[in-house]
Design a protein around this motif. Structure first.
Motif, PDB file in Angstrom:
ATOM      1  N   SER A   1       2.380   5.626  10.625  1.00 12.08           N
ATOM      2  CA  SER A   1       2.595   5.903   9.195  1.00 12.08           C
ATOM      3  C   SER A   1       2.871   4.317   8.631  1.00 12.08           C
ATOM      4  N   ARG A   2       3.426   3.456   9.331  1.00  9.75           N
ATOM      5  CA  ARG A   2       3.721   1.966   9.362  1.00  9.75           C
ATOM      6  C   ARG A   2       2.468   1.273   8.945  1.00  9.75           C
ATOM      7  N   MET A   3       1.342   1.580   9.823  1.00  9.10           N
ATOM      8  CA  MET A   3       0.112   0.793   9.787  1.00  9.10           C
ATOM      9  C   MET A   3      -0.442   1.265   8.279  1.00  9.10           C
ATOM     10  N   MET A   4      -0.272   2.657   7.814  1.00  9.57           N
ATOM     11  CA  MET A   4      -0.967   2.983   6.702  1.00  9.57           C
ATOM     12  C   MET A   4      -0.072   2.145   5.468  1.00  9.57           C
ATOM     13  N   VAL A   5       1.284   2.038   5.577  1.00 10.07           N
ATOM     14  CA  VAL A   5       1.849   1.284   4.555  1.00 10.07           C
ATOM     15  C   VAL A   5       1.349  -0.182   4.548  1.00 10.07           C
ATOM     16  N   ASP A   6       1.166  -0.692   5.779  1.00 12.88           N
ATOM     17  CA  ASP A   6       0.595  -2.170   5.568  1.00 12.88           C
ATOM     18  C   ASP A   6      -0.919  -2.164   5.077  1.00 12.88           C
ATOM     19  N   PHE A   7      -1.649  -1.226   5.387  1.00 17.59           N
ATOM     20  CA  PHE A   7      -2.822  -0.962   4.649  1.00 17.59           C
ATOM     21  C   PHE A   7      -2.793  -0.968   2.911  1.00 17.59           C
ATOM     22  N   HIS A   8      -1.987  -0.115   2.681  1.00 17.24           N
ATOM     23  CA  HIS A   8      -1.421   0.173   1.324  1.00 17.24           C
ATOM     24  C   HIS A   8      -1.215  -1.013   0.679  1.00 17.24           C
ATOM     25  N   GLN A   9      -0.372  -1.755   1.228  1.00 19.56           N
ATOM     26  CA  GLN A   9       0.337  -2.991   0.708  1.00 19.56           C
ATOM     27  C   GLN A   9      -0.781  -4.169   0.457  1.00 19.56           C
ATOM     28  N   LYS A  10      -1.945  -3.976   1.291  1.00 24.51           N
ATOM     29  CA  LYS A  10      -3.130  -5.032   1.375  1.00 24.51           C
ATOM     30  C   LYS A  10      -4.207  -4.621   0.498  1.00 24.51           C
ATOM     31  N   ALA A  11      -4.341  -3.324   0.101  1.00 24.56           N
ATOM     32  CA  ALA A  11      -5.448  -2.805  -0.218  1.00 24.56           C
ATOM     33  C   ALA A  11      -6.313  -3.421  -1.464  1.00 24.56           C
ATOM     34  N   GLY A  12      -5.627  -3.933  -2.378  1.00 23.95           N
ATOM     35  CA  GLY A  12      -6.131  -4.612  -3.486  1.00 23.95           C
ATOM     36  C   GLY A  12      -6.544  -5.861  -3.380  1.00 23.95           C
ATOM     37  N   THR A  13      -6.264  -6.458  -1.988  1.00 23.69           N
ATOM     38  CA  THR A  13      -6.658  -7.999  -1.715  1.00 23.69           C
ATOM     39  C   THR A  13      -7.663  -7.817  -0.870  1.00 23.69           C
ATOM     40  N   GLY A  14      -8.418  -9.087  -0.581  1.00 34.00           N
ATOM     41  CA  GLY A  14      -9.392  -9.356   0.512  1.00 34.00           C
ATOM     42  C   GLY A  14     -10.736  -9.051  -0.007  1.00 34.00           C
ATOM     43  N   LYS A  15     -11.640  -8.760   0.889  1.00 30.86           N
ATOM     44  CA  LYS A  15     -13.086  -8.457   0.439  1.00 30.86           C
ATOM     45  C   LYS A  15     -13.432  -6.921   0.360  1.00 30.86           C
ATOM     46  N   LEU A  16     -12.801  -6.285   1.271  1.00 33.51           N
ATOM     47  CA  LEU A  16     -13.176  -4.937   1.253  1.00 33.51           C
ATOM     48  C   LEU A  16     -12.122  -3.965   0.459  1.00 33.51           C
ATOM     49  N   THR A  17     -12.438  -3.768  -0.693  1.00 33.73           N
ATOM     50  CA  THR A  17     -11.513  -3.032  -1.756  1.00 33.73           C
ATOM     51  C   THR A  17     -12.248  -1.787  -2.236  1.00 33.73           C
TER      52      THR A  17
END
Length: 416
Positions: free
Chosen positions: A370-386
Motif C-alpha cells: 500500500s505504501r508503494m502505491m501511495v508513492d506511485f500515486h504521488q508521482k503519477a502526474g510527473t515524469g514521462k510515463l503518465t
C-alpha cells in the motif's frame, strides 16, 4: 490444428472453454453477460422471469390482504419471550400474528395492540437489543452474497469454492520478480514504456478491463521464458493484446488495426507468427487469475461505490507499469489497491473485518504494498510515463487520479 485456429484473428481460442464464469464473459444473443451480475460490483439485479403474486391469507372464508412480513429477526431470546407469553412460536417466522391466528387483536385502551407493547418492551431491554445486534452482525459479516441468493447467474452456491481455486492457482500466474536479469537486450524501463503505451491503446480501442490485465500477464510470462531482442518487444506487446482480446472480448480487433497502431513497424505475418510462438511457449494457458478477478470480489466485500471502484483500479493500474510490483501476488495487489483507495478517500485507515475475512489479508500484510502505491500515486502526474494518470483524469473515469494521496500511510512508516 489448435495453432491454426488460434492464429486466425477472427476466431476465439479453444482455451477459453475452461474459463471461470466470473471472469467477465460478454453477452451472446439474449444471454445476459456474467460480468453484469450482482456477484460483481455495480450490477443491476437479475429480473425474475415470472411475476410472483403474494400469498393471500383467508380469514373467515374471505380473502384478505397479503400477510405483512415482520421486520423483526427471529432470535432465541425473542422465541423465548413468545413462549413465556403462551403464543405460538411460529409467529416469529415472519408473518403478523393477527393473520396467522385467524382473528384481529383487540386494540388496547391507549390505542396500541399487544404486538406494539411487546416491541416497546423489547426495545427497552438493553441486553436483548445488544444480543440481537451482535447476532445480526455475526450472521451477516461473512455473507456478502446473501442478496444474490435468488440469482442463478451469481453462482452463490460455489462462489467461495471458485475463489479458493483462484487462490490455489494464482501462483501459476506469477513470474519471478527478477526475470528481467535473464534478458540481454531489454530492461525494466523498456517494459514500463511498453505497458504505458499499451494502456493507451487499450483505452483507445475501448476494451474491457480484463483484457488489459491478461495482456500484461501474457507479456511477463512470455518474457520470463524467452529472450526477446529490443526491436521485437513491441511486437510481443501487440500480439499479447491480440491474444487477450480473443480470450476476453466479443468483438476482437483485426490484425490490421494492430499493424496501424504500431505505425507499421510489423507486418500481419509477423504478428501471426509471434502469436503462435507465445501460445506454444505458454502451452496455450490463458486461464490464469489476474488481479482483476480478486479486485471485483474485494470491492464487493468493501461494499464499494463508483468512486471507490475507480480509485481502486487507478491504484492497481499504476502497479502494472512498475516492474518491482511483480513480487506481490495478484490477490495481495487487489486487496492493497482497495485498502489504499479507502484510505485516500476517507483520509483514515479503513479495513473492516469483512474485507479482511474475504481478502485474507490484514492491514499489516498490506502496508508494504500500500505504501508503494501511495508513492506511485504521488508521482503519477510527473515524469514521462503518465498514461494511467491521464486516463483516470478524465470524466469517464471519475477524475479518480485527482484524489489526494494517502500520505499519512507513508508518515506512519517511520513509527511502525
Amino acid at each position: 490444428m489448435m495453432q491454426g485456429r488460434m492464429a486466425d484473428e477472427n476466431r476465439r481460442p479453444v482455451a477459453a472453454v475452461g474459463k471461470a464464469p466470473l471472469a467477465g464473459v460478454r453477452e451472446m444473443g439474449n444471454r445476459r453477460a456474467l460480468r453484469d451480475i450482482n456477484n460483481l460490483v455495480g450490477a443491476h439485479p437479475y429480473p425474475c422471469a415470472i411475476a410472483k403474486k403474494p400469498m393471500l391469507q383467508k380469514i373467515g372464508g374471505d380473502e384478505q390482504k397479503p400477510a405483512v412480513a415482520s421486520r423483526r429477526p427471529r432470535t432465541r431470546m425473542y422465541a423465548a419471550s413468545l413462549a413465556s407469553k403462551g403464543e405460538p412460536e411460529h409467529q416469529a417466522i415472519g408473518t403478523d400474528a393477527a393473520f396467522e391466528v385467524g382473528h384481529q387483536k383487540e386494540p388496547m385502551e391507549d390505542g396500541t395492540d399487544d404486538m406494539d407493547v411487546e416491541l416497546c418492551e423489547s426495545t427497552d431491554d438493553t441486553d436483548m437489543h445488544e444480543e440481537h445486534k451482535d447476532s445480526v452482525n455475526d450472521a451477516t459479516i461473512m455473507d456478502i452474497d446473501k442478496a444474490d441468493s435468488g440469482n442463478p447467474l451469481a453462482a452463490t452456491e460455489y462462489v467461495e469454492e471458485l475463489y479458493n481455486f483462484y487462490r490455489e492457482t494464482e501462483e501459476n500466474s506469477c513470474v519471478k520478480p527478477d526475470y528481467m536479469s535473464s534478458q540481454e537486450d531489454i530492461n525494466s524501463k523498456m517494459r514500463a514504456i511498453l505497458i504505458d503505451w499499451l494502456i493507451e491503446v487499450h483505452y483507445k480501442f475501448e476494451l474491457m478491463d480484463e483484457t488489459l490485465f491478461l495482456t500484461i500477464n501474457i507479456i511477463d510470462r512470455f518474457l520470463e521464458k524467452k529472450v526477446v531482442p529490443r526491436k521485437k518487444l513491441q511486437l510481443v506487446g501487440v500480439t499479447a493484446m491480440l491474444l487477450a482480446c480473443k480470450y476476453e472480448e466479443v468483438s476482437v480487433p483485426v490484425v490490421e488495426d494492430l499493424v496501424l497502431i504500431s505505425d507499421r513497424a510489423y507486418t500481419r505475418g509477423e504478428i501471426l507468427e509471434m502469436e503462435k510462438l507465445i501460445l506454444n511457449t505458454l502451452h496455450f494457458n490463458m486461464s490464469v487469475p489476474t488481479p482483476y478477478v480478486f479486485m471485483r470480489r474485494f470491492l464487493k466485500a468493501a461494499d464499494s461505490d463508483k468512486q471507490l471502484e475507480l480509485v481502486s483500479f487507478f491504484m492497481l493500474e499504476l502497479c502494472l507499469v512498475e516492474y518491482q510490483m511483480l513480487k506481490f501476488r495478484p490477490s495481495l495487489l487487489a486487496a492493497a489497491a482497495v485498502y489504499t483507495a479507502q484510505c485516500a478517500i476517507s483520509r483514515c485507515q479503513n479495513w473492516t473485518k469483512i474485507c479482511e475475512s474475504h481478502s485474507r489479508y490484514t492491514i499489516d500484510q498490506l502496508l508494504e504494498c500500500s505504501r508503494m502505491m501511495v508513492d506511485f500515486h504521488q508521482k503519477a502526474g510527473t515524469g514521462k510515463l503518465t498514461g494511467v494518470h491521464r486516463k483516470y483524469s478524465t470524466f469517464k473515469f471519475g477524475c479518480a487520479a485527482k484524489v489526494q494521496p494517502a500520505l499519512f500511510l507513508l508518515q506512519s512508516e517511520g513509527t511502525t
